[in-house]
Design an enzyme around this catalytic site. Structure first.
Site, PDB file in Angstrom:
ATOM      1  N   ASP A   1      31.325  38.485  50.844  1.00 50.24           N
ATOM      2  CA  ASP A   1      30.595  39.626  50.342  1.00 50.24           C
ATOM      3  C   ASP A   1      31.244  39.948  48.845  1.00 50.24           C
ATOM      4  O   ASP A   1      31.987  40.916  48.695  1.00 50.24           O
ATOM      5  CB  ASP A   1      30.887  40.823  51.213  1.00 50.24           C
ATOM      6  CG  ASP A   1      29.884  41.984  50.643  1.00 50.24           C
ATOM      7  OD1 ASP A   1      29.248  41.920  49.746  1.00 50.24           O
ATOM      8  OD2 ASP A   1      29.969  43.282  51.339  1.00 50.24           O
TER       9      ASP A   1
ATOM     10  N   ASP B   1      35.885  44.394  46.125  1.00 57.56           N
ATOM     11  CA  ASP B   1      35.890  45.208  47.178  1.00 57.56           C
ATOM     12  C   ASP B   1      36.643  44.499  48.507  1.00 57.56           C
ATOM     13  O   ASP B   1      36.163  44.180  49.563  1.00 57.56           O
ATOM     14  CB  ASP B   1      34.608  45.789  48.115  1.00 57.56           C
ATOM     15  CG  ASP B   1      34.158  46.479  49.120  1.00 57.56           C
ATOM     16  OD1 ASP B   1      35.104  47.457  49.060  1.00 57.56           O
ATOM     17  OD2 ASP B   1      33.530  46.686  49.843  1.00 57.56           O
TER      18      ASP B   1
END
Length: 291
Positions: free
Chosen positions: A182, A158
């Site tokens: 993340d 991502d």
């Protein structure tokens, strides 16, 4: 914390990942840290990175700030290319055992089927949406055929600008630059998945941006230019997957408050138009960077 410092606590949604899949993500990030890559890794406390309390699983991270990278700047893009190339060089050393592959089935067919089976699409738009999604997925499959058989490696998964935080160097000390946060969506997939979300604008702009990225990337990892056939295909899968992601969480009271525009008549009308545009884009030649 008691000493006045701050940590970031990440709580894991039940049913999203197994403990083993979460720990596999943590181990991947630890490998990157060992190679001195600027990633934010979970803290090891009492010998563990994954913790539980009252049935809730969580990890603790150091608090790191920063601004969004300047993706129109050639030097910034080359710098990011170097770092992502290094991440992929580590990611290519072995495969995930617990985390899935990014493919047409998991990012396209599965969310399509979930949305259809749970009656999210308004009746008067159902036939149009179903038809355009199936056409879009056919276009994605053709793009994968043109790309040959892309090598799957461990990815950030991502890698958009919001997950890259940039710090300017302290005039009184060395340092500065980007760090990646993340890795929750880390999975197996083609290298281009971690690169295409850094591109924006018209075709000419994207070609210039990707040229800069590739200059840095290829210093540390090979890149198969046939994967450029996947840029619009992966964008299409992300659009379909995002609708399914929201739908799966719609029973959570926080989601209707945070995403009030989802599941409205206008939302689905816009998704139909969006996918029609993607169908046309997938039939165009891929971007052609100067390499």
């Amino acid at each position: 914390m008691e000493d006045g410092s701050s940590l970031v606590a990440k709580f894991y949604r039940p049913g999203r990942w197994t403990d083993r899949a979460i720990l596999e993500e943590h181990a991947f990030v630890a490998e990157l840290v060992a190679q001195e890559l600027p990633v934010v890794a979970p803290l090891t406390i009492a010998g563990a990175t994954l913790h539980g309390f009252a049935g809730h699983r969580f990890a603790l991270f150091p608090r790191r700030g920063g601004r969004a990278p300047e993706l129109e700047d050639s030097a910034t893009l080359e710098w990011l290319g170097r770092l992502i190339g290094r991440i992929h060089a580590v990611g290519a050393l072995r495969s995930f055992a617990e985390r899935p592959l990014l493919d047409v089935a998991s990012f396209g067919e599965e969310p399509r089927d979930y949305l259809l089976n749970h009656d999210f699409i308004p009746d008067d738009l159902l036939d149009a949406w179903h038809s355009v999604v199936d056409q879009a997925l056919d276009g994605v499959r053709r793009c994968y055929e043109r790309a040959g058989r892309p090598v799957a490696l461990r990815l950030h998964g991502d890698c958009h600008a919001g997950n890259i935080l940039w710090n300017d160097p302290d005039p009184s000390a060395s340092g500065g630059g980007p760090h990646f946060v993340d890795f929750d969506d880390a999975r197996m997939g083609p290298a281009i998945q971690d690169l295409w979300m850094l591109l924006s604008g018209e075709r000419e702009s994207m070609e210039r941006q990707f040229t800069d990225i590739l200059v840095g990337y290829r210093r540390f990892h090979d890149f198969d230019l046939r994967e450029l056939h996947l840029v619009e295909a992966l964008r299409t899968l992300r659009l379909i997957h995002y609708s399914g992601w929201l739908a799966r969480r719609w029973d959570d009271p926080a989601f209707p408050r945070a995403f009030p525009w989802f599941n409205t008549q206008r939302y689905w009308q816009e998704r139909i138009l969006e996918l029609r545009e993607q169908i046309a884009l997938m039939d165009e030649p891929p971007i052609n960077p100067c390499v």
